[in-house]
Every structure is written in C-alpha cells, then in structure tokens.
Design an enzyme around this catalytic site. Structure first.
Site, short mmCIF file in Angstrom:
data_model
loop_
_atom_site.label_atom_id
_atom_site.label_comp_id
_atom_site.label_asym_id
_atom_site.label_seq_id
_atom_site.Cartn_x
_atom_site.Cartn_y
_atom_site.Cartn_z
N LYS A 1 -7.56 8.32 -28.25
CA LYS A 1 -8.85 7.84 -27.80
C LYS A 1 -9.73 7.46 -28.98
CE LYS A 1 -8.84 11.34 -24.11
NZ LYS A 1 -9.40 12.66 -23.78
N GLY A 2 -9.36 7.95 -30.14
CA GLY A 2 -10.26 7.91 -31.31
C GLY A 2 -10.69 6.53 -31.75
N GLU B 1 -6.13 1.64 -35.44
CA GLU B 1 -6.08 3.10 -35.53
C GLU B 1 -7.38 3.62 -36.13
OE1 GLU B 1 -5.32 5.87 -34.55
OE2 GLU B 1 -3.42 6.55 -35.40
N ASP B 2 -7.81 4.80 -35.68
CA ASP B 2 -9.05 5.36 -36.22
C ASP B 2 -8.86 5.90 -37.64
OD1 ASP B 2 -7.40 7.44 -35.40
OD2 ASP B 2 -8.87 8.41 -34.10
N ASP C 1 -3.80 9.99 -41.54
CA ASP C 1 -3.82 11.24 -42.30
C ASP C 1 -2.43 11.40 -42.95
OD1 ASP C 1 -4.82 13.81 -43.02
OD2 ASP C 1 -4.00 14.71 -41.22
N LYS D 1 -6.75 8.90 -45.42
CA LYS D 1 -6.78 10.03 -46.36
C LYS D 1 -5.50 9.97 -47.18
CE LYS D 1 -8.52 13.13 -42.81
NZ LYS D 1 -8.38 14.46 -42.22
N PHE E 1 -12.04 17.03 -42.71
CA PHE E 1 -11.91 16.77 -41.27
C PHE E 1 -13.20 16.09 -40.82
CE2 PHE E 1 -11.82 17.29 -36.76
CZ PHE E 1 -10.49 17.03 -36.48
N ASP F 1 -13.18 12.97 -32.76
CA ASP F 1 -13.66 14.21 -32.14
C ASP F 1 -13.28 15.46 -32.92
OD1 ASP F 1 -10.83 14.06 -31.44
OD2 ASP F 1 -11.25 15.76 -30.13
N ARG G 1 -17.68 12.42 -30.43
CA ARG G 1 -17.19 11.03 -30.48
C ARG G 1 -18.35 10.03 -30.44
NH1 ARG G 1 -11.57 11.08 -29.64
NH2 ARG G 1 -10.78 12.64 -28.20
P1 5GP Z 1 -1.57 11.45 -38.82
O1 5GP Z 1 -1.47 12.77 -39.58
O2 5GP Z 1 -0.39 11.30 -37.93
O3 5GP Z 1 -1.74 10.29 -39.78
O4 5GP Z 1 -2.88 11.52 -37.97
C1 5GP Z 1 -2.79 11.58 -36.61
C2 5GP Z 1 -4.06 11.75 -35.87
O5 5GP Z 1 -4.69 12.97 -36.27
C3 5GP Z 1 -5.11 10.69 -36.05
O6 5GP Z 1 -4.87 9.54 -35.27
C4 5GP Z 1 -6.31 11.46 -35.53
O7 5GP Z 1 -6.32 11.44 -34.11
C5 5GP Z 1 -6.04 12.86 -36.00
N1 5GP Z 1 -6.80 13.14 -37.25
C6 5GP Z 1 -6.34 13.16 -38.50
N2 5GP Z 1 -7.34 13.45 -39.37
C7 5GP Z 1 -8.46 13.59 -38.60
C8 5GP Z 1 -9.83 13.89 -38.92
O8 5GP Z 1 -10.27 14.06 -40.05
N3 5GP Z 1 -10.68 13.94 -37.85
C9 5GP Z 1 -10.28 13.75 -36.57
N4 5GP Z 1 -11.21 13.84 -35.62
N5 5GP Z 1 -9.01 13.47 -36.24
C10 5GP Z 1 -8.11 13.40 -37.26
#
Ligand code: 5GP
Length: 177
Positions: A42-43, A97-98, A101, A129, A150, A157, A163
C-alpha cells in the site's frame, strides 16, 4: 516494543514535491511510448498519486501486493498477495515502489513481471537505503537515498499509522527492557 516519532521531518513536503516532479520528468524522458505503471500496495499510493499528476501521459495503472516479511526471520521470502490484472506483454512497464531496503521485494516483483515478457521494465522508488541492501537489484530512478532509519509518512506506515503525513519522519523503535 515502544516507539517515538521524531518531530523534525527527515524530508519535508516541499522537498518531496520538488523531487517527485523531477522523477516524473526523468521517467517520461526515457521513452515516447505509453507507460504502464505498476504500483506496489500500500505504501506507494501517495507517491503514485503525486507522480502521475506530474506526468503528461499517456499512462495506465495497475497494482500489485506482496507480503512484508519479518526481517528477524532469515528466510526473507516474499509472497504474492495480489498479482497485476493487465496483460503487460510487449508494453513499457514501470514499477512504482515506496522504499527499497534489502531489495528483496523489488527483486521479487521484477522477476515476476519480467516473466510476463514486457517490452521494457524500469523501476522507480521514492526512497532507498543502500546500506541495507542484500541484493544487486537495479533501480532506474531513486528519489532520495537515506540512512538506515525506519521512516513513516507520505504513504509509509508504522503498524498502519502515519500514512497520511505529508512529510517523511523517522520512527525510533526500541525493545522494552
Ligand atoms: P525490502 O527490504 O524488501 O527492500 O523492503 C520491503 C518493504 O519493507 C518495503 O516495500 C516497505 O514496505 C517496507 N519497509 C522497508 N523499510 C521501511 C521503512 O523505513 N519504513 C516503512 N514504513 N516501511 C519500510
């Protein structure tokens, strides 16, 4: 767990607005063809809403949803909750994508969409990141690179809260002793 929302924004609404406009220009300059945007629920919804209003088009939209995995569980498995509804074969597709990470989610979505044989596949994220990366996932356009915080707001969220914030703030999460 306890948490604290840091008052001072990491990124202000003005900073985000300027950068989202630049991302829209960069995206549209890559091709003259219609773009099919696939937003990750949803982000990314707030980012998507602002991004498309800064674009001239033509564009079409679709949505995909994947499960967030628990970072403390080492499997790192990503699960598909909702696939796209459109046939993307031979189309110019962009993943919206939002935040990236570890990169595992975006890599999973790229692999899934590539298997549907789009003509091109690009990826845009608002936040990245780099210090957290566990994959060599390629992101074509990155809004802001941030440290290992974070963050919430602008669609992101913490336990489904925050959000709606127009800016992006850091949440400090601590384990209670
Ligand atoms: P990934 O580790 O697979 O790159 O990140 C997956 C998901 O983790 C992101 O799409 C997001 O939904 C959530 N996420 C990662 N870091 C953050 C953060 O700092 N804040 C929030 N709210 N969600 C995060």
């Amino acid at each position: 767990m306890s948490y604290k929302l840091i008052d001072a924004p990491l990124l202000t609404a003005d900073q985000i607005r300027t950068r989202v406009y630049e991302l829209a220009q960069a995206l549209e300059s890559t091709t003259n063809e219609p773009l099919h945007l696939v937003a990750v629920l949803k982000g990314s919804i707030v980012f998507l809403a602002d991004l498309i209003r800064a674009m001239r088009g033509p564009i079409t939209l679709d949505f995909i949803a994947v499960s967030s995995y628990d970072v403390n569980v080492s499997s790192g498995a990503v699960q598909l909750l909702k696939d796209i509804d459109t046939n993307i074969k031979d189309r110019s597709v962009v993943i919206i994508e939002d935040i990236v990470d570890t990169g595992l989610t975006l890599e999973y979505i790229q692999t899934l969409l590539r298997s549907k044989k789009p003509k091109t596949l690009h990826s845009v994220c608002l936040l990245s990141k780099p210090s957290r990366r566990q994959t060599k996932v390629v992101i074509d356009h990155v809004g802001f690179e941030i440290e290992d915080h974070f963050v919430v707001g602008y669609g992101l969220d913490y336990e489904q809260q925050y959000r709606h914030l127009p800016h992006i703030s850091v949440v400090e999460v601590t384990s209670k002793q």
